[in-house]
Design a protein around this motif. Sequence first.
Motif, PDB file in Angstrom:
ATOM      1  N   VAL A  71      49.808  23.355   7.592  1.00  0.00           N
ATOM      2  CA  VAL A  71      50.714  23.325   8.750  1.00  0.00           C
ATOM      3  C   VAL A  71      52.157  23.126   8.265  1.00  0.00           C
ATOM      4  N   VAL A  72      52.317  22.183   7.338  1.00  0.00           N
ATOM      5  CA  VAL A  72      53.658  21.879   6.822  1.00  0.00           C
ATOM      6  C   VAL A  72      54.246  23.102   6.116  1.00  0.00           C
ATOM      7  N   MET A  73      53.479  23.716   5.222  1.00  0.00           N
ATOM      8  CA  MET A  73      53.979  24.870   4.472  1.00  0.00           C
ATOM      9  C   MET A  73      54.368  26.010   5.419  1.00  0.00           C
ATOM     10  N   LYS A 104      58.051  27.768   5.719  1.00  0.00           N
ATOM     11  CA  LYS A 104      58.256  29.184   5.400  1.00  0.00           C
ATOM     12  C   LYS A 104      58.809  29.970   6.584  1.00  0.00           C
ATOM     13  N   GLU A 105      58.386  29.568   7.788  1.00  0.00           N
ATOM     14  CA  GLU A 105      58.912  30.228   8.988  1.00  0.00           C
ATOM     15  C   GLU A 105      60.425  30.146   9.059  1.00  0.00           C
ATOM     16  N   LEU A 139      58.802  19.926  12.663  1.00  0.00           N
ATOM     17  CA  LEU A 139      59.047  19.521  11.274  1.00  0.00           C
ATOM     18  C   LEU A 139      60.141  20.362  10.601  1.00  0.00           C
ATOM     19  N   GLY A 140      60.097  21.678  10.837  1.00  0.00           N
ATOM     20  CA  GLY A 140      61.071  22.566  10.202  1.00  0.00           C
ATOM     21  C   GLY A 140      62.492  22.108  10.466  1.00  0.00           C
ATOM     22  N   GLU A 141      62.777  21.821  11.728  1.00  0.00           N
ATOM     23  CA  GLU A 141      64.130  21.370  12.084  1.00  0.00           C
ATOM     24  C   GLU A 141      64.465  20.047  11.398  1.00  0.00           C
TER      25      GLU A 141
END
Lengths: 474, 474
Positions: B308-310, B314-315, B374-376
Amino acid sequence: MGDLPDKERAFFEWYIEVLERSGITDKRYPIKGMNVWTPFGKKASSLMDRLIRSKIEPLGYDEVNFPALIPETEFKKEGEHIKGFDEQVYWVTHGGKTELDIKLALRPTSETAMYPMFALWVRSHRDLPLRVYQIVNVFRYETKTTRPFIRVREIHFFEGHTVHLSAVEAEKQVREDIDSFVAITRALCLPHLSIRRPDWDKFPGARYSIAFDMPLGGSKTLQIATVHYYADNFARAYGIAFEDRDGTQKIPHQTTYGISERLLGAVVGMHGDAKGLVFPSSIAPVQVVVIPIPGAGDSPELTSATEVVMNSLKELGIRAVLDASDERPGSKFYRWELKGVPLRVEIGRREIAEKRVTAVNRLGTKTPLLLEGLGEGILTALSAFDSALAARAEASLRSRMVQVTDGGALNPEVVNVIGWCGRAECGHEVEKTPGLSLLGTVEDSEHLGKLPPPVCHFCKNPTNAVWAVAARPL
Amino acid sequence: MGDLPDKERAFFEWYIEVLERSGITDKRYPIKGMNVWTPFGKKASSLMDRLIRSKIEPLGYDEVNFPALIPETEFKKEGEHIKGFDEQVYWVTHGGKTELDIKLALRPTSETAMYPMFALWVRSHRDLPLRVYQIVNVFRYETKTTRPFIRVREIHFFEGHTVHLSAVEAEKQVREDIDSFVAITRALCLPHLSIRRPDWDKFPGARYSIAFDMPLGGSKTLQIATVHYYADNFARAYGIAFEDRDGTQKIPHQTTYGISERLLGAVVGMHGDAKGLVFPSSIAPVQVVVIPIPGAGDSPELTSATEVVMNSLKELGIRAVLDASDERPGSKFYRWELKGVPLRVEIGRREIAEKRVTAVNRLGTKTPLLLEGLGEGILTALSAFDSALAARAEASLRSRMVQVTDGGALNPEVVNVIGWCGRAECGHEVEKTPGLSLLGTVEDSEHLGKLPPPVCHFCKNPTNAVWAVAARPL
């Protein structure tokens, strides 16, 4: 300017003239065979590099950069290799006014730069496979006639180098590289032949060489890329060894993969026509040119319509240019056709009224496209253009290839496909037809059509006979 | 491996050791001062190139590529220039076994390669401004001690060259280039000083030179880039002229802009610490490393959480690596810190239970981040890291600069900021303090704090006095 020379009758006159008029290269640099990459040519070249990277990085290649200079002592370690380049190496002999102790070769290719380092990098089976590539310029002191992209003295060059645990793994790499090159030429709408060179024509130091040839300029062929299997030949010369799982020291097997700027020469030579360059959309510096067709009193509407068009193209990442100068449309058409732009989009009074544009591709196909969903329409038109371009190139390749199955005379004006028993004495028979050489045996039959089981064209023996190609290499 | 040498006390021992341990370059290539760009180093370098392109292309620069070899006859046309490079040029004298009629310089910089072509390209005022750049390797036969990135014999180099209608336009270009370099170093979290070199230290052939210096290794400074104003000096030597609007022939004015791989050396030297490299996120080959912290019996959950984290990283286009090997976490931390990865993301049993991860940046700041969004969160953490890194570098620069306003002794252990009347006899007084040179006059005061009106440190005259810098250039 007058018409371009006739491509069929005077290929190289046409070639040189189309390069000059389109501004893709400037060959007036004061060293013969060293040309200037103009902004236009550099864009095409960078897009080509990007295409190559996109097809080889998924194979596990990592980019590196090795020095351009190689000490003579390293250069000489592999005997066949140095002999192969003996006449072609530029030598640096002085630093300032000081004569160097060991003269330095300006790399003609990088085996001898890389492999002393590979000997340090490779220690254990865990370090393998090692796959690296670089995109650099290499240098060869050519004494033959130089021609931009095709035979130059400073060559823009992709070179991949791999090291493997075993012959089996190395030869698997060779197959993967061959497949990646098929993917690259597909994206360029170019057909090519994969040919295993005869022993007497393989790369200096290689066990065998697979070359990729393309017909160019009527009856000739151009080698545009190669994959070589080195076995453990260079590894022995440069002391590359590894400790295997069982604790024993082993010598690894190596391959290389080279693609030169000839690939751009092949794009020009295969696709170009009486109007100039023709770029496949993958590497076209400009994919779409938008040209407003002014009428009386419709300027503000026209400006806003072209803006809508430009925005919808840019949103999709299409490389588009708006040519809104006050030159007449005909001159603009002429110039952008010369530069090989795949698609021209015209917007005039009638188009605005009908909420559409007229798309004209570089092969002359006209398509009306609605303003609504224009971006998608353009992508479809570019893809249709690429297919038509590929089909035209494929037809051109096939028209130049002749299967000679009846033992009849070879024709120096075509690419002859013949049976060959593999023996040198039969292979060299080809050279009795002036100009012809045996390029080698066919590795894939994609472009050959259905072929009967071969017998040797010369000794008529079917034993070991395979299909081979005899043509006039440039 | 033991600790790295102490950076403050033994800068160059630390520097060489951190380069070697991190694997960013390999200096074992068999030519002194020519090093191998490893996959890791090449990635950082390519990201640096991309950063440079992103800041200079908006100024109207087009990429080109000129040959690496320059005929001696062209090289000699501008007298000061050839004198400046007399001791540093590698000369190619032979092609194969043939001695060349005219020997060829392996470019130490490309003025003399480009300007004969500019003379052909520039005809009319409509051809101006001309702005081109290339990113290539240049060659200098260095006799001083070589050090990776800082003083090498094959130098990865950005060079911009412009041609303008007038002095005014050329000097405007100089200002734009200076601003673009500020944008580049900001993205690298590096502060620099913009300094106009004294006349006796300008680039050979230039009217004046603006250099960008950075403190490095305690009390020394490193020149990492330059912008030169050539006036019409080279244009006259190479016959570059244009027809102006009024029909008269005029000589254009030129500038150049150079940034070398020293910029990467400055990143290493300024940001690196006792644990190894520290990359700003803009050019970090790996921006985020994700490390699962295994506990008893939680493997499937852990695997899905790291996935999920990866995916969320990557997105967003974040350069992320998952290190799921069975090495213990401590060793992984050590290795990725050595490689300068800005952010480490840890996921263990507690994190999974609390639906979060622990982010630890390379300066040691720990932040819990929720899995949701998480990405943000990661982007914010990277940006906070960059700000902290920039603040640390700025503090380091300031701590090394001392304003000497009382006429007291200069200190060879710091960067001295002094008043200078501009006269050579006062400027050379600096050299009486062993090791010190006058770097030149300050072009911007961003990093200097508030300064009183200057008087000359030596003659005490306030007339024409400006702030200048005296330091120990590397």
